[in-house]
Enzyme design. Structure first.
Site, mmCIF file in Angstrom:
data_model
loop_
_atom_site.group_PDB
_atom_site.id
_atom_site.type_symbol
_atom_site.label_atom_id
_atom_site.label_comp_id
_atom_site.label_asym_id
_atom_site.label_seq_id
_atom_site.Cartn_x
_atom_site.Cartn_y
_atom_site.Cartn_z
ATOM 1 N N GLU A 85 76.551 66.722 69.875
ATOM 2 C CA GLU A 85 76.277 65.699 68.861
ATOM 3 C C GLU A 85 76.107 64.322 69.498
ATOM 4 O O GLU A 85 76.855 63.952 70.405
ATOM 5 C CB GLU A 85 77.441 65.659 67.868
ATOM 6 C CG GLU A 85 77.226 64.683 66.723
ATOM 7 C CD GLU A 85 78.073 65.023 65.515
ATOM 8 O OE1 GLU A 85 77.954 66.154 65.012
ATOM 9 O OE2 GLU A 85 78.852 64.164 65.094
ATOM 10 N N THR A 117 73.972 61.999 64.136
ATOM 11 C CA THR A 117 74.700 61.544 62.950
ATOM 12 C C THR A 117 73.891 60.488 62.198
ATOM 13 O O THR A 117 72.878 59.970 62.699
ATOM 14 C CB THR A 117 76.090 60.975 63.301
ATOM 15 O OG1 THR A 117 75.910 59.812 64.089
ATOM 16 C CG2 THR A 117 76.944 61.982 64.035
ATOM 17 N N TYR A 118 74.370 60.200 61.011
ATOM 18 C CA TYR A 118 73.676 59.258 60.125
ATOM 19 C C TYR A 118 74.658 58.176 59.721
ATOM 20 O O TYR A 118 75.715 58.471 59.158
ATOM 21 C CB TYR A 118 73.199 60.026 58.887
ATOM 22 C CG TYR A 118 72.316 59.240 57.958
ATOM 23 C CD1 TYR A 118 70.944 59.175 58.173
ATOM 24 C CD2 TYR A 118 72.852 58.583 56.853
ATOM 25 C CE1 TYR A 118 70.126 58.459 57.305
ATOM 26 C CE2 TYR A 118 72.036 57.872 55.983
ATOM 27 C CZ TYR A 118 70.679 57.821 56.222
ATOM 28 O OH TYR A 118 69.873 57.115 55.362
ATOM 29 N N GLY A 135 78.981 61.614 52.756
ATOM 30 C CA GLY A 135 79.299 60.322 53.374
ATOM 31 C C GLY A 135 80.630 59.830 52.830
ATOM 32 O O GLY A 135 81.119 60.320 51.807
ATOM 33 N N ALA A 192 77.892 66.451 48.227
ATOM 34 C CA ALA A 192 76.886 67.017 49.142
ATOM 35 C C ALA A 192 76.127 68.158 48.466
ATOM 36 O O ALA A 192 74.930 68.340 48.716
ATOM 37 C CB ALA A 192 77.574 67.496 50.422
ATOM 38 N N HIS A 209 89.855 68.549 53.109
ATOM 39 C CA HIS A 209 89.265 67.198 53.087
ATOM 40 C C HIS A 209 90.321 66.228 52.547
ATOM 41 O O HIS A 209 91.097 66.576 51.657
ATOM 42 C CB HIS A 209 88.019 67.204 52.191
ATOM 43 C CG HIS A 209 87.294 65.894 52.177
ATOM 44 N ND1 HIS A 209 87.452 64.962 51.173
ATOM 45 C CD2 HIS A 209 86.431 65.336 53.062
ATOM 46 C CE1 HIS A 209 86.701 63.895 51.432
ATOM 47 N NE2 HIS A 209 86.064 64.106 52.573
HETATM 48 P P1 FAD Z 1 81.490 66.848 49.801
HETATM 49 O O1 FAD Z 1 81.108 68.221 50.190
HETATM 50 O O2 FAD Z 1 80.782 66.229 48.670
HETATM 51 O O3 FAD Z 1 83.074 66.849 49.550
HETATM 52 C C1 FAD Z 1 83.799 65.617 49.396
HETATM 53 C C2 FAD Z 1 85.030 65.852 48.566
HETATM 54 O O4 FAD Z 1 84.668 66.181 47.223
HETATM 55 C C3 FAD Z 1 85.909 67.021 49.052
HETATM 56 O O5 FAD Z 1 87.247 66.679 48.801
HETATM 57 C C4 FAD Z 1 85.464 68.187 48.175
HETATM 58 O O6 FAD Z 1 86.492 69.159 48.024
HETATM 59 C C5 FAD Z 1 85.157 67.474 46.865
HETATM 60 N N1 FAD Z 1 84.078 68.102 46.083
HETATM 61 C C6 FAD Z 1 82.947 68.661 46.563
HETATM 62 N N2 FAD Z 1 82.177 69.086 45.540
HETATM 63 C C7 FAD Z 1 82.837 68.763 44.402
HETATM 64 C C8 FAD Z 1 82.556 68.914 43.019
HETATM 65 N N3 FAD Z 1 81.417 69.496 42.597
HETATM 66 N N4 FAD Z 1 83.458 68.444 42.110
HETATM 67 C C9 FAD Z 1 84.605 67.835 42.506
HETATM 68 N N5 FAD Z 1 84.930 67.686 43.803
HETATM 69 C C10 FAD Z 1 84.053 68.134 44.742
HETATM 70 N N6 FAD Z 1 79.674 60.904 57.641
HETATM 71 C C11 FAD Z 1 78.632 60.048 57.815
HETATM 72 O O7 FAD Z 1 78.612 58.955 57.209
HETATM 73 N N7 FAD Z 1 77.582 60.365 58.651
HETATM 74 C C12 FAD Z 1 77.540 61.534 59.325
HETATM 75 O O8 FAD Z 1 76.582 61.797 60.075
HETATM 76 C C13 FAD Z 1 78.614 62.461 59.177
HETATM 77 N N8 FAD Z 1 78.627 63.665 59.816
HETATM 78 C C14 FAD Z 1 79.661 64.545 59.613
HETATM 79 C C15 FAD Z 1 79.619 65.802 60.243
HETATM 80 C C16 FAD Z 1 80.662 66.713 60.076
HETATM 81 C C17 FAD Z 1 80.606 68.064 60.747
HETATM 82 C C18 FAD Z 1 81.776 66.359 59.266
HETATM 83 C C19 FAD Z 1 82.932 67.321 59.103
HETATM 84 C C20 FAD Z 1 81.812 65.120 58.623
HETATM 85 C C21 FAD Z 1 80.761 64.212 58.779
HETATM 86 N N9 FAD Z 1 80.749 62.968 58.126
HETATM 87 C C22 FAD Z 1 79.693 62.091 58.301
HETATM 88 C C23 FAD Z 1 81.878 62.563 57.283
HETATM 89 C C24 FAD Z 1 81.674 62.959 55.790
HETATM 90 O O9 FAD Z 1 80.609 62.230 55.250
HETATM 91 C C25 FAD Z 1 82.981 62.659 55.055
HETATM 92 O O10 FAD Z 1 84.001 63.511 55.466
HETATM 93 C C26 FAD Z 1 82.895 62.618 53.532
HETATM 94 O O11 FAD Z 1 84.112 62.046 53.040
HETATM 95 C C27 FAD Z 1 82.717 63.960 52.863
HETATM 96 O O12 FAD Z 1 81.473 64.471 53.060
HETATM 97 P P2 FAD Z 1 81.108 65.983 52.593
HETATM 98 O O13 FAD Z 1 79.672 66.164 52.845
HETATM 99 O O14 FAD Z 1 82.073 66.933 53.167
HETATM 100 O O15 FAD Z 1 81.361 65.814 51.002
#
Ligand code: FAD
Length: 288
Positions: free
Chosen positions: A17, A48-49, A109, A124, A148
């Site tokens: 990465e 990353t973004y 994010g 996401a 998380h």
């Molecule tokens: P989600 O999948 O949306 O989950 C976030 C929270 O919401 C979790 O607690 C989940 O349980 C909950 N949730 C999910 N869906 C629902 C729903 N439908 N209803 C209610 N609750 C729900 N950040 C950056 O800014 N740039 C990056 O490039 C970046 N790369 C990353 C790469 C990896 C491998 C990892 C592990 C993290 C990365 N992050 C990055 C950090 C990430 O953006 C944060 O951890 C963020 O807080 C959560 O993102 P997520 O996509 O997991 O969110």
């Protein structure tokens, strides 16, 4: 090439990465680091973004394009959706299509400080559904072996992870972890919950003591006593700490592979020397 096709080959994969620069003037030095990392021939490189407000979001695409086109490595650009719009995502996706990039790592994010999500996406999974409707992309998503930070408990986190996968996520990459048993336990739980996509184990080589304060605290990852002792002992000696951190990460990877884990993602953070040392430690293992 789609990353899912790489993951489905019967072999151990190793990906790295990198992160984009914050300003144009640093682009070349980041690009040079990415060039050396790509020359190590990892299975792919993720980029990353930055949060939109950080001003470096446009560099993700530029760097991904350069790594893909100029250095010949498969790429996985990240895209976050917090406070973003359908229109913006549509434009990004169209540009990736035109560049011939088939893979997107989809993320919500981090939440803004006031905790309010504005824009067209809450999670996401919303972004995944949107991208899936716009073309034949291979989509990655994040997962958290220790849960998380916003989740009430691990069961709830896995329930939403299943929703993310059912929305069209082709594979998952984990948050960094330092205790492989936490990962094995997580894998068991998600498989029981019916999540069958490939999971890439995210390994972060800790090469200086201050990283434990910054990135590790933010991630909420548990730091085992064994590793804490290493940082306590070597932390004030940069060269020794770097070597010890690379050895610790390499040992984690060897244990993972010996326990049947096929996909390793290393958070190399623009450090070609760290990437090269990990690759060298695993040279025969990866070809086994
Ligand atoms: P989600 O999948 O949306 O989950 C976030 C929270 O919401 C979790 O607690 C989940 O349980 C909950 N949730 C999910 N869906 C629902 C729903 N439908 N209803 C209610 N609750 C729900 N950040 C950056 O800014 N740039 C990056 O490039 C970046 N790369 C990353 C790469 C990896 C491998 C990892 C592990 C993290 C990365 N992050 C990055 C950090 C990430 O953006 C944060 O951890 C963020 O807080 C959560 O993102 P997520 O996509 O997991 O969110």
């Amino acid at each position: 090439m789609k990353i899912i096709d790489i993951l489905q080959q019967d072999k151990v994969t190793l990906s790295f990465e990198v992160f984009p620069p914050k300003k144009e003037s640093s682009f070349e030095s980041v690009q040079n680091a990415a060039r050396v990392i790509a020359a190590l021939r990892p299975d792919f490189i993720s980029i990353t973004y930055g949060a939109a407000a950080s001003g470096n979001s446009r560099f993700t695409m530029k760097l991904a394009d350069s790594i893909h086109r100029d250095f010949g490595s498969e790429v996985l650009p990240h895209l976050t959706c917090v406070n973003s719009s359908h229109e913006f995502v549509k434009d990004m996706i169209q540009s990736y299509k035109e560049l011939g990039i088939d893979n997107i790592m989809t993320l919500r994010g981090d939440l803004p400080e006031d905790g309010n999500v504005t824009g067209d996406y809450q999670h996401a999974s919303d972004l995944i559904q949107d991208i899936k409707s716009q073309g034949d992309f291979c989509i990655g998503g994040a997962c958290y072996p220790e849960g998380h930070v916003e989740s009430k408990n691990k069961a709830e986190d896995i329930k939403y992870l299943k929703l993310k996968v059912d929305s069209g996520c082709d594979f998952l990459t984990t948050q960094m972890f330092f205790d492989n048993n936490i990962f094995y336990n997580f894998l068991y739980r998600i498989r029981e919950a019916g999540i069958q996509v490939p999971v890439l184990a995210g390994i972060m080589p800790i090469t200086n003591a201050s990283q434990l304060g910054r990135s590790v605290q933010l991630s909420g990852s548990n730091v085992p006593e064994r590793f804490r002792a290493i940082v306590d002992y070597f932390g004030s000696s940069p060269a020794a700490m770097k070597q010890a951190g690379i050895i610790y990460a390499s040992e984690q990877i060897v244990d993972l592979i010996a326990n049947g884990i096929k996909h390793i993602h290393v958070y190399t953070m623009n450090h070609p020397d760290v990437a090269a040392a990990i690759m060298s430690n695993l040279s025969a293992i990866l070809n086994n």
